[in-house]
Design an enzyme around this catalytic site. Structure first.
Site, PDB file in Angstrom:
ATOM      1  N   ARG A  60     -63.540  10.052 -30.566  1.00 56.18           N
ATOM      2  CA  ARG A  60     -62.652   9.605 -29.497  1.00 56.18           C
ATOM      3  C   ARG A  60     -62.103   8.222 -29.931  1.00 56.18           C
ATOM      4  O   ARG A  60     -61.087   7.942 -29.384  1.00 56.18           O
ATOM      5  CB  ARG A  60     -63.326   9.473 -27.982  1.00 56.18           C
ATOM      6  CG  ARG A  60     -63.949  10.611 -27.567  1.00 56.18           C
ATOM      7  CD  ARG A  60     -64.697  10.382 -26.486  1.00 56.18           C
ATOM      8  NE  ARG A  60     -63.998   9.900 -25.178  1.00 56.18           N
ATOM      9  CZ  ARG A  60     -63.355  10.466 -24.301  1.00 56.18           C
ATOM     10  NH1 ARG A  60     -63.852  11.866 -24.347  1.00 56.18           N
ATOM     11  NH2 ARG A  60     -62.737  10.042 -23.234  1.00 56.18           N
ATOM     12  N   LYS A  94     -48.164  13.283 -39.057  1.00 56.53           N
ATOM     13  CA  LYS A  94     -49.433  13.534 -39.511  1.00 56.53           C
ATOM     14  C   LYS A  94     -49.642  12.540 -40.844  1.00 56.53           C
ATOM     15  O   LYS A  94     -50.756  11.814 -41.047  1.00 56.53           O
ATOM     16  CB  LYS A  94     -49.381  15.175 -40.072  1.00 56.53           C
ATOM     17  CG  LYS A  94     -49.486  15.979 -39.219  1.00 56.53           C
ATOM     18  CD  LYS A  94     -51.244  16.379 -38.807  1.00 56.53           C
ATOM     19  CE  LYS A  94     -51.728  15.883 -37.459  1.00 56.53           C
ATOM     20  NZ  LYS A  94     -50.730  15.796 -36.310  1.00 56.53           N
ATOM     21  N   ASN A 122     -65.139   3.450 -18.828  1.00 58.68           N
ATOM     22  CA  ASN A 122     -64.014   3.941 -19.554  1.00 58.68           C
ATOM     23  C   ASN A 122     -62.838   3.894 -18.652  1.00 58.68           C
ATOM     24  O   ASN A 122     -62.915   4.300 -17.492  1.00 58.68           O
ATOM     25  CB  ASN A 122     -64.021   5.233 -20.008  1.00 58.68           C
ATOM     26  CG  ASN A 122     -62.647   5.946 -20.601  1.00 58.68           C
ATOM     27  OD1 ASN A 122     -61.878   5.195 -21.157  1.00 58.68           O
ATOM     28  ND2 ASN A 122     -62.788   7.383 -21.013  1.00 58.68           N
ATOM     29  N   GLY A 123     -61.659   3.352 -18.925  1.00 60.33           N
ATOM     30  CA  GLY A 123     -60.534   3.115 -18.062  1.00 60.33           C
ATOM     31  C   GLY A 123     -60.203   1.611 -18.139  1.00 60.33           C
ATOM     32  O   GLY A 123     -60.402   0.810 -18.965  1.00 60.33           O
ATOM     33  N   HIS A 154     -25.026   8.943 -40.903  1.00 59.73           N
ATOM     34  CA  HIS A 154     -24.504   7.986 -39.772  1.00 59.73           C
ATOM     35  C   HIS A 154     -25.590   6.598 -39.844  1.00 59.73           C
ATOM     36  O   HIS A 154     -25.571   5.796 -38.886  1.00 59.73           O
ATOM     37  CB  HIS A 154     -24.746   8.675 -38.377  1.00 59.73           C
ATOM     38  CG  HIS A 154     -24.078   9.761 -38.386  1.00 59.73           C
ATOM     39  ND1 HIS A 154     -22.645   9.710 -38.153  1.00 59.73           N
ATOM     40  CD2 HIS A 154     -24.336  11.013 -38.435  1.00 59.73           C
ATOM     41  CE1 HIS A 154     -22.046  10.817 -38.140  1.00 59.73           C
ATOM     42  NE2 HIS A 154     -23.060  11.731 -38.524  1.00 59.73           N
ATOM     43  N   TRP A 173     -63.388   1.287 -27.209  1.00 62.60           N
ATOM     44  CA  TRP A 173     -62.032   1.098 -27.854  1.00 62.60           C
ATOM     45  C   TRP A 173     -61.321   0.046 -27.195  1.00 62.60           C
ATOM     46  O   TRP A 173     -60.766   0.329 -26.006  1.00 62.60           O
ATOM     47  CB  TRP A 173     -61.210   2.611 -27.719  1.00 62.60           C
ATOM     48  CG  TRP A 173     -60.102   2.648 -28.686  1.00 62.60           C
ATOM     49  CD1 TRP A 173     -60.179   3.196 -29.830  1.00 62.60           C
ATOM     50  CD2 TRP A 173     -58.634   2.116 -28.224  1.00 62.60           C
ATOM     51  NE1 TRP A 173     -58.808   2.876 -30.462  1.00 62.60           N
ATOM     52  CE2 TRP A 173     -57.689   2.496 -29.435  1.00 62.60           C
ATOM     53  CE3 TRP A 173     -58.276   1.848 -27.057  1.00 62.60           C
ATOM     54  CZ2 TRP A 173     -56.400   2.178 -29.344  1.00 62.60           C
ATOM     55  CZ3 TRP A 173     -56.472   1.493 -26.964  1.00 62.60           C
ATOM     56  CH2 TRP A 173     -56.085   1.862 -27.953  1.00 62.60           C
ATOM     57  N   GLU A 204     -50.442   9.174 -39.373  1.00 64.37           N
ATOM     58  CA  GLU A 204     -51.424   8.635 -38.530  1.00 64.37           C
ATOM     59  C   GLU A 204     -52.756   8.501 -39.746  1.00 64.37           C
ATOM     60  O   GLU A 204     -53.836   7.836 -39.315  1.00 64.37           O
ATOM     61  CB  GLU A 204     -51.984   9.243 -37.434  1.00 64.37           C
ATOM     62  CG  GLU A 204     -52.162  10.966 -37.662  1.00 64.37           C
ATOM     63  CD  GLU A 204     -52.311  11.580 -36.372  1.00 64.37           C
ATOM     64  OE1 GLU A 204     -52.573  11.215 -35.178  1.00 64.37           O
ATOM     65  OE2 GLU A 204     -51.807  12.805 -36.222  1.00 64.37           O
ATOM     66  N   CYS A 252     -62.571   4.943 -25.145  1.00 68.55           N
ATOM     67  CA  CYS A 252     -64.285   4.827 -24.723  1.00 68.55           C
ATOM     68  C   CYS A 252     -64.752   6.144 -24.560  1.00 68.55           C
ATOM     69  O   CYS A 252     -64.299   7.108 -24.018  1.00 68.55           O
ATOM     70  CB  CYS A 252     -64.272   3.797 -23.784  1.00 68.55           C
ATOM     71  SG  CYS A 252     -63.341   2.485 -23.984  1.00 68.55           S
ATOM     72  N   LYS A 288     -58.802   9.460 -29.954  1.00 73.26           N
ATOM     73  CA  LYS A 288     -58.572  11.111 -29.915  1.00 73.26           C
ATOM     74  C   LYS A 288     -57.662  11.296 -28.489  1.00 73.26           C
ATOM     75  O   LYS A 288     -56.562  12.220 -28.635  1.00 73.26           O
ATOM     76  CB  LYS A 288     -59.767  11.893 -29.829  1.00 73.26           C
ATOM     77  CG  LYS A 288     -59.621  13.319 -29.759  1.00 73.26           C
ATOM     78  CD  LYS A 288     -58.666  13.861 -30.971  1.00 73.26           C
ATOM     79  CE  LYS A 288     -58.530  15.287 -30.794  1.00 73.26           C
ATOM     80  NZ  LYS A 288     -57.430  15.656 -31.821  1.00 73.26           N
ATOM     81  N   GLU A 335     -43.332  16.548 -36.673  1.00 74.57           N
ATOM     82  CA  GLU A 335     -44.727  16.588 -36.878  1.00 74.57           C
ATOM     83  C   GLU A 335     -45.325  16.229 -38.217  1.00 74.57           C
ATOM     84  O   GLU A 335     -46.524  15.376 -38.093  1.00 74.57           O
ATOM     85  CB  GLU A 335     -45.485  17.836 -36.422  1.00 74.57           C
ATOM     86  CG  GLU A 335     -46.699  18.237 -36.502  1.00 74.57           C
ATOM     87  CD  GLU A 335     -47.536  17.302 -35.462  1.00 74.57           C
ATOM     88  OE1 GLU A 335     -47.056  16.577 -34.544  1.00 74.57           O
ATOM     89  OE2 GLU A 335     -48.950  17.330 -35.714  1.00 74.57           O
TER      90      GLU A 335
END
Ligand code: M6R
Length: 607
Positions: free
Chosen positions: A27, A484, A100-101, A503, A74, A487, A2, A602, A480
């Protein structure tokens, strides 16, 4: 997650709030809303989806005034619909709140208030805040806020307005980021400074438990017990251009292209006469001299830098490095003491799990080294020693320059530590330094001619599943690269240590399965090559990412991305930049929302 912005001053609040919310879009959010004092009444406008929807709604209504709070949500508790969108209002309409939280004890509070007859209108945890404010309110706004926040468990950054005080905004914070900022005849609250850089650069990050009272001409800061506190404002050197695209199609592309300059900056700051000079680490020289083992803990891409860092530190410094994902580390009872420094890596400095890992480490006596990009963030402030990555604001959800500068910091840390331990000779240190110095130019050249990589992105844009494989530093790159692609293009992929394929995983390889095989680490080329051949034998479509020195060893008929040669220890950096380009163009070719991928935020400020 948020985003919060608030304005109080002598200008119209709505444009400032909408502009601020637009700057906070990065964000991640799924709905947005604002509340404005209008003729001593609070008017609220909210809308599901993108900010454009909210803007349309406001255009058709009369929301104007000089004081207001805004929010991008969010969703955590309750669907992302208008009912759950912030700001939330108390039943009597007196209090309006953005948050936010996560209020962890919201269900208990909600039940208690319901028993007293209070009616709730949303499914959110947040709504308990305005309802509780209204319930306790006795005319003293600050005391009521203090009483309420003391009852809240969990995390909060709050912006509060009350109908009885049209000249005030109250802000409060615990474990979620919030700043208050000072302008000329106007003041602000925001989740971060990027929201309000158009208006001011002067701000304070609230400490946990702080409550701030903002009027147009004053900001007063209080601690939990409402004792007045000093206001030590800082002035950021960031410019508003740092949060604009400046001609690039996407923030991600802009930020990828900023990498050479940012890495050069770190090199120039820390390498002097072929030696690595890090005064921040000099301060904890004793800790490093006596350390038994180093933990490196983070989330997502920041965690991936720790994997690359581990290989380099162990090789150069002969010290054990244990890496872990912060959300695992915090619940696994690791063995920590004053001789086990913990490196916490975080671009935002506000990632909830990384903060929890940091606090746990400190509680058990382990010194904490923060590799952080945001000055004043929680990890920045709570670390015993901070290595500031100076990447500037990173807006795209997919990290690029954040990752690269964290990785550079690991390289510098490893060289500094090897130097002080004497595990690497002066000549070798000089050689590594010269390799580091050349890295930015190599990245620049890679970014300036992306045709080959773009062609692979076009070829594979319809793939359903990628495999990224490698060993050692190449494996760190594979991890990484896989994230990338996932996402920003929503294509499934996984990273595997090449030697592990046999394996089990190799069972998944079919005709045409795209496999990106990282082989830029020359010492391990032969091993990597034989693993690539194994998957080719099962029909995979392999692209090798290889150093120019080994290019000729790739047999005819194999696809390749050739990188300029880099010393093995630092090869992850170029491999990852190549894969940032690859992922970017796949997402672009598929019409994905590159800077704001679905479901992602973010900065992950909740657990
Ligand atoms: O702000 P942090 O570095 O603590 O964030 C950690 C992860 O959330 C972050 O790296 C995430 O994985 C990125 N979206 C990856 O591109």
């Amino acid at each position: 997650m948020c985003g919060i912005v608030g304005y109080i001053g002598y200008n119209q609040a709505t444009p400032v709030l909408l502009n601020g919310l637009a700057r906070l879009e990065y964000r991640g959010y799924d709905s947005a809303g604002i509340a404005i004092f209008n003729d001593d009444k609070i008017k609220v406008a909210k809308s599901e989806g993108k900010l454009a929807n909210l803007k349309n709604k406001i255009e058709n209504s009369d929301v104007s005034g000089f004081v207001g709070i805004g929010h991008t949500r969010w969703a955590t508790h309750g669907e992302p619909n208008e009912r759950n969108c912030h700001p939330h209002t108390s039943e009597n309409g007196k209090f309006v709140v953005v948050h936010n939280g996560i209020i962890e004890n919201y269900d208990v509070i909600k039940r208690q208030l319901r028993e007293k007859g209070v009616k709730f209108t949303s499914d959110t945890d947040t709504e308990v805040v305005p309802q509780l404010l209204a319930y306790y309110y006795d005319g003293d706004l600050l005391k009521t806020v203090s009483k309420v926040v003391n009852e809240l468990a969990g995390s909060y950054a709050l912006g509060i307005i009350c109908e009885d005080y049209p000249d005030k905004i109250i802000a409060a914070r615990k474990s979620s980021p919030l700043i208050v900022a000072k302008g000329e005849g106007e003041n602000f609250i925001a989740s971060d400074i990027s929201a309000i850089l158009d208006y001011t650069k002067t701000y304070i990050t609230l400490d946990d438990g702080d409550i701030a009272e903002l009027k147009a001409d004053s900001i007063t800061l209080y601690d939990k017990e409402l004792n007045e506190k000093e206001t030590d404002f800082i002035v950021t050197d960031l410019d508003v251009s740092a949060v604009m695209k400046n001609g690039y199609d996407h923030f991600m592309l802009k930020e990828m292209n900023e990498q050479p300059e940012k890495l050069r900056g770190l090199y120039n700051d820390y390498v002097k006469d072929n030696k690595v000079v890090v005064p921040e680490l000099d301060k904890i020289a004793d800790v490093l001299d006596n350390c038994e083992k180093i933990y490196a803990v983070a989330c997502g891409s920041a965690y991936h830098t720790s994997i690359a860092g581990k290989y380099v530190i162990e090789k150069l410094c002969r010290v054990n490095v244990e890496t872990d994902i912060a959300s695992e580390f915090r619940y696994r009872d690791p063995i920590l003491n004053e001789r086990t420094p913990v490196i916490i890596i975080s671009q935002s400095g506000e990632t909830a799990d990384s903060i929890a890992a940091l606090r746990m480490a400190k509680e058990q006596g382990a010194p904490v080294i923060g590799i952080v990009n945001v000055v004043g963030s929680t990890i920045y402030r709570e670390s015993d020693c901070v290595l500031y990555t100076k990447a500037g604001p990173e807006i795209a959800v997919a990290t690029t320059k954040g990752y690269a500068t964290q990785l550079m910091m690991f390289y510098l840390f490893a060289l500094y530590f090897a130097q002080s331990k004497g595990t690497v000779s002066e000549e070798e240190i000089a050689k590594y330094c010269s390799e580091l110095e050349m890295l930015p130019a190599k990245i620049e050249r890679l970014l300036s001619d992306t045709k080959t990589i773009e062609a692979f992105s076009e070829k594979y844009k319809g793939a359903n599943n990628f495999f990224f494989i490698g060993r050692n530093t190449d494996y760190a790159a594979a991890m990484e690269a896989s994230l990338k692609v996932k996402e920003i293009s929503y294509i499934n992929s996984d990273a595997y240590a090449s030697g592990e394929l046999k394996h089990g995983t190799i069972a998944l390889i079919d005709k045409g399965t795209p496999v990106i095989s990282f082989c830029a680490n020359k010492k391990l080329f032969d091993k990597a090559w034989s693993n690539a051949e194994e998957v080719v034998a099962r029909g995979a479509d392999v692209v090798c990412v290889v150093s120019e020195k080994d290019e000729d060893k790739i047999q005819q008929g194999y696809e390749k991305i050739v990188l300029e040669d880099v010393i093995d220890e630092f090869s992850t950096m170029l491999e990852v930049v190549a894969m940032q380009i690859f992922a970017y163009y796949i997402a672009k070719n598929n019409g994905c929302d590159i800077d704001k991928p679905k479901n992602l935020a973010k900065s992950v400020t909740v657990e």
